[in-house]
Design a protein around this motif. Structure first.
Motif, PDB file in Angstrom:
ATOM      1  N   LEU A  42    -108.567 -31.271  59.174  1.00 15.39           N
ATOM      2  CA  LEU A  42    -107.226 -31.157  58.600  1.00 15.39           C
ATOM      3  C   LEU A  42    -107.239 -31.461  57.104  1.00 15.39           C
ATOM      4  CD1 LEU A  42    -105.234 -32.876  61.479  1.00 15.39           C
ATOM      5  CD2 LEU A  42    -105.554 -30.428  61.080  1.00 15.39           C
ATOM      6  N   PHE A  43    -108.073 -32.392  56.701  1.00 13.23           N
ATOM      7  CA  PHE A  43    -108.170 -32.728  55.283  1.00 13.23           C
ATOM      8  C   PHE A  43    -108.718 -31.551  54.479  1.00 13.23           C
ATOM      9  CE2 PHE A  43    -110.503 -34.952  51.744  1.00 13.23           C
ATOM     10  CZ  PHE A  43    -109.369 -35.351  51.066  1.00 13.23           C
ATOM     11  N   LEU A  44    -109.750 -30.897  54.997  1.00 17.75           N
ATOM     12  CA  LEU A  44    -110.312 -29.728  54.317  1.00 17.75           C
ATOM     13  C   LEU A  44    -109.304 -28.580  54.257  1.00 17.75           C
ATOM     14  CD1 LEU A  44    -113.952 -29.721  55.738  1.00 17.75           C
ATOM     15  CD2 LEU A  44    -113.291 -30.136  53.366  1.00 17.75           C
ATOM     16  N   ILE A  45    -108.553 -28.386  55.348  1.00 14.11           N
ATOM     17  CA  ILE A  45    -107.526 -27.345  55.345  1.00 14.11           C
ATOM     18  C   ILE A  45    -106.477 -27.643  54.281  1.00 14.11           C
ATOM     19  CG2 ILE A  45    -105.638 -26.330  56.688  1.00 14.11           C
ATOM     20  CD1 ILE A  45    -107.339 -26.733  59.174  1.00 14.11           C
ATOM     21  N   ASN A  46    -106.070 -28.904  54.180  1.00 13.99           N
ATOM     22  CA  ASN A  46    -105.061 -29.273  53.197  1.00 13.99           C
ATOM     23  C   ASN A  46    -105.563 -29.100  51.770  1.00 13.99           C
ATOM     24  OD1 ASN A  46    -103.165 -29.896  55.140  1.00 13.99           O
ATOM     25  ND2 ASN A  46    -103.772 -32.044  55.277  1.00 13.99           N
ATOM     26  N   ILE A  47    -106.846 -29.364  51.559  1.00 12.24           N
ATOM     27  CA  ILE A  47    -107.434 -29.094  50.241  1.00 12.24           C
ATOM     28  C   ILE A  47    -107.286 -27.611  49.921  1.00 12.24           C
ATOM     29  CG2 ILE A  47    -109.634 -28.909  49.006  1.00 12.24           C
ATOM     30  CD1 ILE A  47    -110.449 -31.558  50.217  1.00 12.24           C
ATOM     31  N   GLY A  48    -107.579 -26.772  50.899  1.00 14.81           N
ATOM     32  CA  GLY A  48    -107.453 -25.333  50.683  1.00 14.81           C
ATOM     33  C   GLY A  48    -106.032 -24.912  50.374  1.00 14.81           C
ATOM     34  N   TYR A  49    -105.057 -25.526  51.049  1.00 14.64           N
ATOM     35  CA  TYR A  49    -103.664 -25.171  50.777  1.00 14.64           C
ATOM     36  C   TYR A  49    -103.242 -25.578  49.371  1.00 14.64           C
ATOM     37  CZ  TYR A  49    -102.371 -23.464  55.379  1.00 14.64           C
ATOM     38  OH  TYR A  49    -102.256 -22.688  56.499  1.00 14.64           O
ATOM     39  N   VAL A  50    -103.709 -26.709  48.902  1.00 17.96           N
ATOM     40  CA  VAL A  50    -103.375 -27.126  47.541  1.00 17.96           C
ATOM     41  C   VAL A  50    -104.022 -26.175  46.529  1.00 17.96           C
ATOM     42  CG1 VAL A  50    -103.549 -28.977  45.831  1.00 17.96           C
ATOM     43  CG2 VAL A  50    -103.057 -29.535  48.210  1.00 17.96           C
ATOM     44  N   ILE A  51    -105.276 -25.778  46.786  1.00 21.85           N
ATOM     45  CA  ILE A  51    -105.928 -24.796  45.912  1.00 21.85           C
ATOM     46  C   ILE A  51    -105.145 -23.489  45.906  1.00 21.85           C
ATOM     47  CG2 ILE A  51    -108.005 -23.404  45.547  1.00 21.85           C
ATOM     48  CD1 ILE A  51    -109.619 -25.671  46.812  1.00 21.85           C
ATOM     49  N   MET A  52    -104.740 -23.032  47.100  1.00 25.26           N
ATOM     50  CA  MET A  52    -104.008 -21.777  47.205  1.00 25.26           C
ATOM     51  C   MET A  52    -102.668 -21.840  46.482  1.00 25.26           C
ATOM     52  SD  MET A  52    -103.735 -18.675  48.191  1.00 25.26           S
ATOM     53  CE  MET A  52    -105.068 -18.398  49.353  1.00 25.26           C
ATOM     54  N   SER A  53    -101.926 -22.921  46.678  1.00 26.03           N
ATOM     55  CA  SER A  53    -100.621 -23.029  46.028  1.00 26.03           C
ATOM     56  C   SER A  53    -100.772 -23.138  44.519  1.00 26.03           C
ATOM     57  CB  SER A  53     -99.839 -24.230  46.579  1.00 26.03           C
ATOM     58  OG  SER A  53    -100.553 -25.435  46.421  1.00 26.03           O
ATOM     59  N   GLY A  54    -101.802 -23.851  44.057  1.00 27.77           N
ATOM     60  CA  GLY A  54    -102.053 -23.927  42.612  1.00 27.77           C
ATOM     61  C   GLY A  54    -102.461 -22.586  42.038  1.00 27.77           C
ATOM     62  N   SER A  55    -103.273 -21.835  42.769  1.00 27.94           N
ATOM     63  CA  SER A  55    -103.692 -20.504  42.311  1.00 27.94           C
ATOM     64  C   SER A  55    -102.504 -19.550  42.218  1.00 27.94           C
ATOM     65  CB  SER A  55    -104.746 -19.930  43.264  1.00 27.94           C
ATOM     66  OG  SER A  55    -105.890 -20.749  43.320  1.00 27.94           O
ATOM     67  N   ALA A  56    -101.599 -19.637  43.206  1.00 21.29           N
ATOM     68  CA  ALA A  56    -100.403 -18.779  43.187  1.00 21.29           C
ATOM     69  C   ALA A  56     -99.512 -19.130  42.008  1.00 21.29           C
ATOM     70  CB  ALA A  56     -99.641 -18.932  44.499  1.00 21.29           C
ATOM     71  N   LEU A  57     -99.375 -20.412  41.724  1.00 18.84           N
ATOM     72  CA  LEU A  57     -98.533 -20.837  40.603  1.00 18.84           C
ATOM     73  C   LEU A  57     -99.144 -20.404  39.275  1.00 18.84           C
ATOM     74  CD1 LEU A  57     -95.893 -22.337  40.109  1.00 18.84           C
ATOM     75  CD2 LEU A  57     -97.223 -24.443  39.834  1.00 18.84           C
ATOM     76  N   LYS A  58    -100.485 -20.484  39.174  1.00 19.08           N
ATOM     77  CA  LYS A  58    -101.143 -20.020  37.954  1.00 19.08           C
ATOM     78  C   LYS A  58    -100.933 -18.521  37.771  1.00 19.08           C
ATOM     79  CE  LYS A  58    -105.574 -19.187  35.770  1.00 19.08           C
ATOM     80  NZ  LYS A  58    -107.047 -19.163  35.917  1.00 19.08           N
ATOM     81  N   ALA A  59    -101.057 -17.758  38.841  1.00 19.73           N
ATOM     82  CA  ALA A  59    -100.856 -16.313  38.767  1.00 19.73           C
ATOM     83  C   ALA A  59     -99.434 -15.982  38.316  1.00 19.73           C
ATOM     84  CB  ALA A  59    -101.143 -15.677  40.126  1.00 19.73           C
ATOM     85  N   PHE A  60     -98.463 -16.764  38.782  1.00 22.68           N
ATOM     86  CA  PHE A  60     -97.078 -16.570  38.329  1.00 22.68           C
ATOM     87  C   PHE A  60     -96.958 -16.854  36.833  1.00 22.68           C
ATOM     88  CE2 PHE A  60     -92.947 -18.487  37.347  1.00 22.68           C
ATOM     89  CZ  PHE A  60     -92.086 -17.458  37.732  1.00 22.68           C
ATOM     90  N   TYR A  61     -97.591 -17.914  36.389  1.00 23.52           N
ATOM     91  CA  TYR A  61     -97.513 -18.332  34.981  1.00 23.52           C
ATOM     92  C   TYR A  61     -98.069 -17.264  34.045  1.00 23.52           C
ATOM     93  CZ  TYR A  61     -98.659 -21.068  30.771  1.00 23.52           C
ATOM     94  OH  TYR A  61     -98.783 -21.516  29.485  1.00 23.52           O
ATOM     95  N   ILE A  62     -99.251 -16.727  34.369  1.00 18.18           N
ATOM     96  CA  ILE A  62     -99.887 -15.775  33.440  1.00 18.18           C
ATOM     97  C   ILE A  62     -99.206 -14.410  33.449  1.00 18.18           C
ATOM     98  CG2 ILE A  62    -102.094 -16.958  33.587  1.00 18.18           C
ATOM     99  CD1 ILE A  62    -103.100 -14.813  35.446  1.00 18.18           C
ATOM    100  N   LEU A  63     -98.311 -14.185  34.431  1.00 19.74           N
ATOM    101  CA  LEU A  63     -97.524 -12.950  34.388  1.00 19.74           C
ATOM    102  C   LEU A  63     -96.643 -12.897  33.149  1.00 19.74           C
ATOM    103  CD1 LEU A  63     -96.144 -12.340  38.009  1.00 19.74           C
ATOM    104  CD2 LEU A  63     -97.616 -10.798  36.702  1.00 19.74           C
ATOM    105  N   PHE A  64     -96.160 -14.062  32.748  1.00 17.17           N
ATOM    106  CA  PHE A  64     -95.164 -14.122  31.684  1.00 17.17           C
ATOM    107  C   PHE A  64     -95.657 -14.833  30.428  1.00 17.17           C
ATOM    108  CE2 PHE A  64     -93.036 -14.157  35.827  1.00 17.17           C
ATOM    109  CZ  PHE A  64     -92.287 -12.992  35.732  1.00 17.17           C
TER     110      PHE A  64
END
Length: 447
Positions: A129-151
């Protein structure tokens, strides 16, 4: 809070029950501080489907289809779906063994094997569960970065910064959502977010695929690299359907718990898996071997539409992380006797400090080594395959004992051996690929 102690604990004391297996030390099963037996099978089916269609689904075109190709990817994903349903149903049928409900994975292990297995499986599950949660934080951070560089593509903020923001958002959500059953209102939002990013990714990928010239679908890399990538992708196949916490989710479902859980699983592995399969195949079709581990990085379309998709993936990852963090939260709340209103000042402060500390550590490791694809492989090898495929088969043999024919026992042992070999091979491959990437990228990399 509505706990049916007799239902959950088989009529034992209000505080705990004690299991003894042979000459092993006793296993003390604590009374849970969280709600049980409150949710409908449909709500649980939605919770399970959220995990399958989480923002991770945007990566399977790159992490599964690219290393395996069309035949290996499609056949592998379909087989993984069938095998995962079978293994999950086995675990669901073990929820009531020996006249008791076992609301935690480790409780079932303690009942069947004794204290040593109780502790080992506890550690294995929480690592999973800890490894899965690490992945979710990476994924959410990557999505937020992708949103940022759009603009604002000025590179002032790097991926570690966005991972830190995502971690802070996860802490706020963990404070506001005391337990798994409290996700009710958030399930609607999560379903909306899932529908948005999967639909946008699917439609824009189709548009790109129609306009694009012929794509290359050859498996990239040298012969040796292909072998390691294929083995790693097998770990990703089973990671796609990972829960590692069937008993904990089943604890929230109404009576009859086994029948309702089987309904929820059937929903998850039929209707629930369709969006994930669709976006995985269409992403690979549209971009071939060049598709990334975050499909929205490949698609073209209006900035506002892509922005909606990125933000939807960001928020959905935060909500889904709570599902996989809930066994950790339940343990901590139970250990420290967190009772009463979730809005009580003491309980809010407890969640802030304890859950906040857990998520700060998770966020730090996410930013330190943000290699999402390898985390999928590593998690699949270390914990997903043992918890979801190996142990359910062996537990079923132990629980049913002489009720199984020789042929049935042989079938379950065959599953144990096959998935044991897959687990070892996937672990070695994931470790090798992670070492290679750490040599290419420094820690806190801006991927």
């Amino acid at each position: 809070m509505e706990n049916d102690h007799n239902d959950v604990y088989g009529g034992t004391s209000a505080h705990s029950r004690r299991e003894k297996k042979g000459d092993q030390a006793s296993v003390i099963i604590p009374e849970t501080a969280h709600e049980v037996s409150n949710d409908s099978w449909f709500q649980v089916g939605i919770v399970l489907s959220m995990g399958v269609n989480s923002a991770y689904a945007l990566g399977y075109s790159g992490t599964i289809m690219v290393p395996l190709g069309w035949i290996g990817g499609v056949v592998g994903l379909v087989l993984a779906t069938i095998v995962s349903l079978y293994a999950s149903a086995l675990m669901a049928k073990l929820h009531e063994v020996g006249g008791k409900r076992h609301i935690r994975y480790r409780d079932l292990a303690g009942f069947l094997y004794g204290r040593t297995a109780y502790l080992l499986i506890w550690a294995l599950q929480y690592a999973n569960l800890f490894l899965i949660n690490i992945g979710y934080v990476i994924m959410s951070g990557s999505a937020l970065k992708a949103f940022y560089i759009l603009f604002r593509n000025n590179h002032e903020l790097k991926l570690p910064h966005f991972i830190a923001i995502a971690g802070f958002a996860c802490i706020l959500f963990a404070i506001a959502t005391p337990h798994l059953s409290a996700l009710r209102v958030w399930l609607g939002f999560s379903s909306l977010f899932t529908l948005l990013y999967l639909t946008i990714a699917f439609v824009l990928s189709v548009e790109d695929g129609v306009k694009a010239p012929p794509r290359d679908y050859n498996i990239p890399g040298s012969r040796d690299n292909k072998i390691w990538a294929i083995i790693g992708a097998v770990g990703n196949l089973f990671f796609a359907f990972n829960t590692g916490m069937i008993p904990e989710i089943q604890a929230t479902i109404r009576q009859p718990v086994v029948g309702n859980m089987v309904k929820a699983l059937n929903f998850q592995f039929t209707v629930g898996v369709v969006p994930m399969h669709a976006v995985t195949y269409i992403g690979y079709w549209a971009y071939g071997s060049g598709v990334s581990s975050y499909l929205l990085n490949n698609v073209h379309g209006p900035a506002w539409l892509l922005g909606v998709a990125h933000l939807s993936a960001f928020f959905q990852a935060i909500i889904t992380l709570h599902i996989f963090a809930s066994p950790t939260y339940e343990y901590l709340d139970t250990k420290y006797g967190i009772q009463g209103s979730a809005l009580a000042p003491r309980n809010i402060v407890f969640r802030l400090i304890v859950r906040g500390s857990y998520l700060i550590m998770t966020t730090f490791l996410s930013a330190l080594l943000p290699f999402l694809g390898n985390f999928m492989s590593l998690t699949g090898a270390i914990s997903t395959i043992p918890l979801t495929f190996i142990l359910p088969n062996h537990m079923y043999i132990v629980a049913k004992k002489n009720k199984l024919s020789s042929l049935q026992k042989s079938w379950h042992w065959l599953n144990i051996v096959i998935f044991g070999c897959l687990s070892v091979a996937a672990f070695v491959a994931a470790l090798k690929l992670t070492v290679v990437q750490t040599q290419t990228y420094h820690v806190f990399a801006d991927l």
